[in-house]
Design an enzyme around this catalytic site. Sequence first.
Site, PDB file in Angstrom:
ATOM      1  N   LYS B  72     130.244 -31.092 -12.430  1.00 48.80           N
ATOM      2  CA  LYS B  72     129.704 -30.031 -11.593  1.00 48.80           C
ATOM      3  C   LYS B  72     129.878 -28.689 -12.305  1.00 48.80           C
ATOM      4  O   LYS B  72     130.934 -28.430 -12.891  1.00 48.80           O
ATOM      5  CB  LYS B  72     130.444 -30.016 -10.256  1.00 48.80           C
ATOM      6  N   SER B 147     128.075 -29.096  -1.642  1.00 48.63           N
ATOM      7  CA  SER B 147     127.525 -28.364  -2.762  1.00 48.63           C
ATOM      8  C   SER B 147     127.454 -29.177  -4.050  1.00 48.63           C
ATOM      9  O   SER B 147     126.736 -28.792  -4.970  1.00 48.63           O
ATOM     10  CB  SER B 147     128.352 -27.103  -3.011  1.00 48.63           C
ATOM     11  N   SER B 171     132.119 -30.860   0.116  1.00 54.47           N
ATOM     12  CA  SER B 171     131.145 -30.751  -0.980  1.00 54.47           C
ATOM     13  C   SER B 171     131.061 -31.943  -1.918  1.00 54.47           C
ATOM     14  O   SER B 171     130.132 -32.029  -2.707  1.00 54.47           O
ATOM     15  CB  SER B 171     131.421 -29.493  -1.800  1.00 54.47           C
TER      16      SER B 171
END
Lengths: 489, 494
Positions: B72, B147, B171
Site C-alpha cells: 500500500k 482505504s 481499511s
Amino acid sequence: MEYEAVIALEIHAHLKTARKQYCDCPVVNTRELADANRYVCPVCLGHPGVLPVLNRESVILAMMLGIRLHADIARHSIFARKHYFYPDLPKGYQITQYQTPLVEGGELEFLVDGEMRTAQLERAHLEEDTAKIFYQDDGSILLDYNRAGVPLLEIVTKPVFRSAAEAVAYAEELRQVLRKLGVSDANMEEGSFRCEPNISVRPVGSDELRTKCEIKNLNSFAVIRKSLDAEIARQIALYEDDGEVQHCTLRWDEEHARTVPMRIKETQADYRYFDEPDLPPLVLTDDDFAEARRRYESAMFTLEWDGKEHRFAPGTARLTRFFLDNTELRESEVAVLLEDEDALRLLFASNEISGAFRECANWVLMEYRPRRAEAEGNITPQHIADIVALRADAKLNSTQAKEVFALCFERGISASDAVSELGFDQVVSESDLQEICAQVIADNDKIIADIRKGKEQAVRALLGQVMKLTRGKAKPDEALAELKRQLGM
Amino acid sequence: MKELLTLTAHELMAKFAAGEVAPEEFYALQMRFARHIEPKVRSFLTLAEDGVSPPDVAARDGALWGVPVSIKDLLTTTDFPTTAGSRILEGYAPPYDATAVKLLRDAGNYFTGKTNLDEFGMGSSTENSAYFPTHNPWDLARVPGGSSGGSAASVAALQSVVSLGTDTGGSVRQPAGFCGVVGFLPTYGYVSRNGLIAFASSLDHVGMLARDVTDIALMMNTVGRPDKLDATSQAPADADYLAEMNDRESVAGCTVGVINQMMDPKLVSQDVLVACEVAIRVLENAGCGVKRVDLAGVERLLPCYYILCPAEASSNLARYDGIRYGAGFPADISRTLQQHYRAVRSPGFGEEVRRRILLGTYVLSAGYAEAYYNQARRVRHAITEGIAEMFEGVDFLLLPTSPTTAFGLGERIDDPVKMYAADICTVTANLASTPAISLPGGLSPDGMPIGIQFIAPQKHDGRLLALARLYEEHAGTGYSVPPLVAEELAGFEE
C-alpha cells in the site's frame, strides 16, 4: 504609590546527552552555516511515517535536577503534542509534557548580596528544541535542523522574584547547578541556556497577580537584568498614567535600552494539546531512581575542612556561604574559585597540609591560576604548603618564592629541590660578603660622595646592589652592617 | 504456467522448493499479468519496472521467500516513490523503508509495486485517491473498498500473491471483504508502524491481505516482529504464527459471541445477514459454541471514531508544509509564510483530507476539546472495557465485515456520512486495539463477495488465526478467482 515587581522565570536548558531526544542523531552544537543539516535524519526532519523513541538518558538527567531541587519526580508521566505552524518546527507540533511534568515543585536556594533566598519552582519537563533559522541579507531564509530534536528541559519558577537582581541571581545559581550536575552545559551565548522572564508589577502589599508580559531572546545575564529593570519601570509608568498593561511578548532593544513588543497576544494561543500517541507513558523504575540518585551523589562537592568531610549539593549558594563564614576569602574570590574547581581543590588540599588558609589562597589565586591559564603545570598541594612554610620561616623572600613556584609549576620537582637548583639555599660567606661590599663601594663613587655629604640614606642603594650581586642570598641586615663598617659609618 | 498465478503463497513456495518454477521466473510472469489487467482494475499507483533487483538469495529461509508482494502506498519504500495517495507527496522519495517493508525485503520478497488508496487512508472506497479510483475485480463498476482498495484488488485480480496494507478503521478488512480475500488486522503494536505514514496514530495498524489464512500466518511470521523504532511496538519476539494457526487444540470447543447489534436488519443488508447466519452454522458444525451477546453503546462507535481519528489526523498532517519535502518544496520566498502554507496545503490535500483536518482541528480547540476530543477518549476507554468484558464470556466475536457488499463507484462519494457508515462493523477492533480478521464468506445473489469478521482479545493473534483456519476449512467459501479476472487470465498470452 510604591510598586513591586512579580517575576517568574522560564528557562530552557539543553540536556547534555550524546543523542537527540527522539532519534539517534548526535547532538552537535554547530555554529557555521557550512555545517548546517549535517546531524539530521528522517525522524528529526519530520519525514512521513517516522516515530519518536524517547532518549532515556535525558530522563535520568532531568531526574538528577529533580533530586537536587527536592522536587516530586513523577513515576508516571505522559508526553503531549503542542501544535503550531512555523518553519523551524518540523512536525507541526513539539513533543513536550503538558499535564504531567516529570518534575513538579521543588525549590532552589540562591544568594543575593550574600543573603540566602529560596525560589519555589513550578515544574520542569522534557521537550525538544526547534531548528535554527538564518535570515540572509538577500531575503532568503535558511533552516538548520541540527538543533531540531535536541533534548530540552524547561524549568519554570513560580512568580517569586521581586527584583531583577533576585531573578538574575536565581538564574545564575540554576546555571551553576546544571553545570555542576553535568546535566547541561548551560551556555547562554551558545543557546544551551535560554531565559524567558515574565513580569508584572503591583502595589507593594498587594497579593494580586496583574497582567504579565514575557521577554524573549535574552542572551546574557546583563541583558536580563537591564531588560527587567526597564520593563518594571515601563509597567509602573503605565499604571501611574492610569494605563493598562497589555499581555504581550517583548524583546530587548539594546540601542534604545527599552523593551519592545514582538506580537500582541490578544487571546491565548491555542496549542491544541493532546497526549502523544506515539510514546507510551514514561514509567520510571526503581533502577532509574537508583541511577539518578547515584549520579547525583557523585556530582556532590566534598570538602575536607578541619579534618572533617563536608558534602555540598551541586551549586554555589551553600558553598559560598560556607566559605564566607569559615574562611578569610572575599565574595569575589569565592566566585572565582567556584568557577574553577581545580583551583578550589588545590586550595583546600594545600590548606589541609599547611593550615595557613589565606596564604595558600594567595598562591592559588595569584600564581597558580594565571599560570594554569597558559599551561597545565605540575603543582601539587604539597608545593603550595612548602612554599608557604619557606616564606613563613623567611627562608625565601617573595621574589625568590615566586621563582621557586615557577620552577615547581614547570617541572614538578619538589620545592626544596627547586630552592637548591636556584641556589637560594646557599649562604654567602663572610669573606665573600666583605669582597662584594668592597666592590660595590669601589664601583659607586657618586653614591659614596652623597653619603659623605651626609645623605646617609643613600647606603640603601648600595645594599640593593649587594643583594642583586648575591642574587638575594645575602642577609640584608648583615650586608648593611658590613657596608656601614667598610664606610666607617 | 499462468495457472500458477492463482496459487497461494505457500502453494507457490512448494513449487519453488520442488524446482517446478524459479521465483524470478514467477515474478516476471506475475508482473506481465499485473500489467495486462491493470488498465481494467487500476490497483497500482506505481508498478514495479522490469529488472528490479532480485531479492537477496542469502535470505532463502525467509517465511515468504521469493513471493511477490504489493505494498500500500502509505508505507515508505526506498525503491518506489511514496505518495500516500496525495498530491502533497507527489514524487516523494522516502529516505528509508518502513520496518514491515524492510522485513519483507530482507526475507527475500519481490515487490510488485505500490497500491492505490484513499488519500492518507481516509476513506472506504479508494475514490479519495488524488490520482484515480480503483475498480472492484468482481464488478468494475463498483468500488474495491478502502482505504487499502488497491491492495485488496491486486490480490483478488492476481496482480500480487499477498499485500501489505494498513487499517485505521477497517481499511484492510473492509476492502478484503469487498474483494473476496482475507484481510488481517494484528493487535496494535504487533507490526511496527515505523514507515506507516501516520493518519491516526493510536488507531493505525499495519495489516495484510492474502488469498488464505496460511499466507496471513506466513506474512505475520515475517513482519510481526518487535521494533526499536516504534515505541508502541509490543510484538512477541519469537512468535510462530503458522504453528499457532495449526494448533487446533487452542480453539477446540471455543465459544464465539455474535454481537446482536451488528446483526440488526436496520444496519445490515439481508444478503450479509444470511451469510453471517451461514457462518454461525459452519462454526457450530466445526464444534464451536455460539452465544448471542450485546455490545453496549454501538451508536457511539462511529461518533467516537470520527472524532478521534480526525483529531489525530489534523496533528499528523501538520508536517506537510512544503518546507522540507513534498509539494511546494523548495519554498518560494517571495511569499509570506501564510501565503506559502496556503499555496501548498490547499491544493495539496483533497476534499476529504481537508474536511478531516478541519474537523480534527475543531475538536481539539480550546473550549471544544472537552466536549468532543476528551469525551471521545472516555468513550473509547469504555468501549475497550466493554469489549474486554465480553471476552470474559466468549473467546471470539463474530460480526459482518461491512453492512453491505461493495457499493457502486460514485454512489456515496458526495455523502460523507453515508460513506462513514460503512465502517460501523470495523472500527470496534481499532478502538479496542484488538486483532480482527475478515474472511470470504461466500457470494451474494448478485455475485459479490461478503466478508465475515472475527475479533479476538488483544494479543490473541495466533489463536485468532487458528479459528480463522478452522472456519476456512469448514466453510469452503475461500478465495475464488473473480469471473472477470478468470476471463482476462484465459486471454492472457504468456
